[in-house]
Design an enzyme around this catalytic site. Structure first.
Site, PDB file in Angstrom:
ATOM      1  N   ASP A  94       0.836  -1.336  -0.317  1.00 45.47           N
ATOM      2  CA  ASP A  94       0.142  -0.018   0.164  1.00 45.47           C
ATOM      3  C   ASP A  94       0.544   1.253   0.006  1.00 45.47           C
ATOM      4  O   ASP A  94       2.391   1.312   0.449  1.00 45.47           O
ATOM      5  CB  ASP A  94      -1.271   0.110   1.120  1.00 45.47           C
ATOM      6  CG  ASP A  94      -1.777   1.109   0.826  1.00 45.47           C
ATOM      7  OD1 ASP A  94      -2.273   1.817   0.270  1.00 45.47           O
ATOM      8  OD2 ASP A  94      -2.921   1.034   2.027  1.00 45.47           O
ATOM      9  N   ASP A 129      -3.097   2.901  -5.647  1.00 39.57           N
ATOM     10  CA  ASP A 129      -1.834   2.059  -4.936  1.00 39.57           C
ATOM     11  C   ASP A 129      -1.606   1.753  -4.064  1.00 39.57           C
ATOM     12  O   ASP A 129      -1.021   1.150  -3.286  1.00 39.57           O
ATOM     13  CB  ASP A 129      -2.306   3.568  -3.749  1.00 39.57           C
ATOM     14  CG  ASP A 129      -3.552   3.852  -3.073  1.00 39.57           C
ATOM     15  OD1 ASP A 129      -4.310   3.171  -3.394  1.00 39.57           O
ATOM     16  OD2 ASP A 129      -3.228   4.565  -2.850  1.00 39.57           O
ATOM     17  N   GLU A 130      -2.556   0.251  -4.138  1.00 37.55           N
ATOM     18  CA  GLU A 130      -2.527  -1.298  -3.367  1.00 37.55           C
ATOM     19  C   GLU A 130      -2.677  -2.383  -4.168  1.00 37.55           C
ATOM     20  O   GLU A 130      -3.651  -1.995  -5.244  1.00 37.55           O
ATOM     21  CB  GLU A 130      -3.316  -0.901  -2.325  1.00 37.55           C
ATOM     22  CG  GLU A 130      -4.127  -0.700  -2.622  1.00 37.55           C
ATOM     23  CD  GLU A 130      -5.344  -1.286  -1.200  1.00 37.55           C
ATOM     24  OE1 GLU A 130      -4.899  -1.712  -0.340  1.00 37.55           O
ATOM     25  OE2 GLU A 130      -6.185  -0.510  -1.056  1.00 37.55           O
TER      26      GLU A 130
END
Length: 447
Positions: free
Chosen positions: A11, A105-106
């Site tokens: 993350d 983003d993850e």
């Protein structure tokens, strides 16, 4: 669950804000808030410097300004975020063919199929905690290298549930490996909200039966959870409280819908204007559908009124489509059934029931639109206001004489620009007339 800690979750920390600080040297180490900048805007991401003041995602922007008035409030630059995300996802896919992105983003990574070579390691043994820590540390260093310095928090565990929880335990820039056999002990003291699917409504139902923590949840029978939450949710929660999660890492996650929505600085009441805004959103939705080579059968209109009440209306077509005319006219027909005289603060158009093909209506004739898609009574106005001003704070600009920079602020016929980039130190600040022919936004065609 797996017998080895072979699922990794990464993350990226405060992703949008971190990209802004990377590209804007003058903002490094300072509070940055990314999101809607108007009075009705919402925070998308806050840097850790801003979080010290209590600013967090989903907070109204006006509240964030009250808590941290000296923060830099910036408009999102999705092109920059997508480019950075692609760099990270490309790195992850060079390590393992089984990568499941959850957002920009993850992502989850299946380490059973991993090749540690791309991060500089010769071997990886998921049964050895020290080997896993060395791999995760090397991966974090590789992410920082390909992104120009961004950090990410990593969790490694025997299931997706525990890997995602672990990545959040030591933010920012954290690294947590949950060794097999310790999963339940890790979960016990945590709030039930740590389990996926336990939101405010479920938490309140559990509170009514005396459950606040996972440890208390472990004392509730499966039958009682089913009575309280329903069969599917109750059984799933019973399993996850015991760290039982056999979900696989799925490299191709099927999209369930494609949508666009905008929040406006003023309440809109003009019917023709609302129809025009819907048309614009229909075009954007179509662009996303075609980019993904998808079509859809169900068109949904979302309307948030002046009093914050939210209404949704849907219509299912006879066959999947990716035509903006069909999507737009369907959405406008849904608007016709709503009373918007009090003002509209948000509009959204979405398409679901997705398919990877388009079925033409074999019984349709050329000319008029289908009966279930009504054409508007009058043409849609073309002089629509921009949802976002052309020189919003944070957007990239270029000046013929001074080069590239970003908008510091604008108003009263003047735009102020700081000329700097990720590869420079803090740059100089200069102001120009809004109509300066040598200045242009990089998010719109050159004038």
């Amino acid at each position: 669950m797996r017998s080895a800690a072979s699922i990794l979750h990464i993350d990226l920390d405060a992703f949008y804000a971190a990209v802004e600080q990377r590209d804007k040297p003058s903002l490094r180490g300072k509070p940055v808030v990314v999101g809607g900048i108007g009075g009705r805007g919402v925070v998308a991401t806050a840097s850790y410097e801003a979080r010290v003041f209590g600013v967090h995602s989903a907070m109204p922007s006006h509240e964030a300004r009250r808590r941290c008035p000296y923060a830099a409030f910036l408009t999102p630059r999705f092109a920059a975020y997508q480019e950075t995300s692609a760099q990270v996802m490309g790195l992850l896919r060079s390590i393992s063919p089984l990568v499941e992105p959850l957002s920009l983003d993850e992502a989850f990574v299946d380490l059973e199929a991993a090749d540690p070579g791309p991060v500089g390691l010769a071997t990886l043994d998921p049964t050895d905690p020290d080997s896993l820590r060395a791999f995760a540390a090397a991966l974090k260093a590789a992410v920082a290298e390909v992104t120009g310095g961004l950090t990410g928090s990593v969790g490694v565990a025997s299931s997706k549930l525990l890997a995602k929880i672990a990545s959040d335990l030591d933010k920012p820039d954290g690294l947590v490996v949950v060794e097999p056999g310790s999963e339940t002990d890790l979960l016990r003291p945590m709030s039930v909200g740590v389990i996926p699917g336990v939101g405010p409504a479920t938490s309140e139902r559990l509170r009514r039966i005396g459950v606040h923590t996972v440890d208390e949840l472990l004392g509730v029978t499966e039958d009682e959870l089913v009575r309280t939450l329903g069969q599917a949710h109750g059984r799933a929660l019973h399993q996850m409280a015991r760290a039982r999660d056999d979900r696989a890492v799925e490299p191709e996650r099927e999209a369930k819908s494609v949508s666009i929505e905008d929040t406006y600085d003023v309440d809109h009441v003009d019917r023709r204007l609302l129809e025009g805004l819907i048309e614009r959103q229909a075009v954007k939705v179509t662009e996303r559908l075609r980019a993904a080579r998808l079509s859809g059968r169900t068109v949904t209109l979302k309307v948030r009124m002046h009093d914050f009440s939210t209404l949704t209306r849907s219509s299912t077509l006879r066959s999947p489509t990716d035509e903006p005319r069909v999507i737009g006219t369907t959405a406008r027909s849904l608007l016709a059934d709503l009373d918007t005289s009090g003002g509209v603060r948000l509009l959204g158009v979405g398409v679901s029931g997705l398919a990877d093909w388009v079925q033409e209506d074999l019984f349709a004739e050329e000319g008029p639109a289908p009966d279930d898609v009504a054409e508007p009574d009058s043409p849609v106005p073309t002089d629509l206001p921009e949802v976002r001003p052309p020189y919003s704070p944070g957007v990239d600009v270029e000046h013929d004489q001074h080069g590239r920079g970003w908008v510091w602020g604008s108003g009263r016929g003047v735009v102020t620009v700081r000329f700097e980039s990720a590869d420079t130190g803090p740059g100089r600040v200069m102001s120009f007339p809004l109509d300066d022919p040598e200045l242009r936004s990089l998010h719109r065609p050159r004038r």
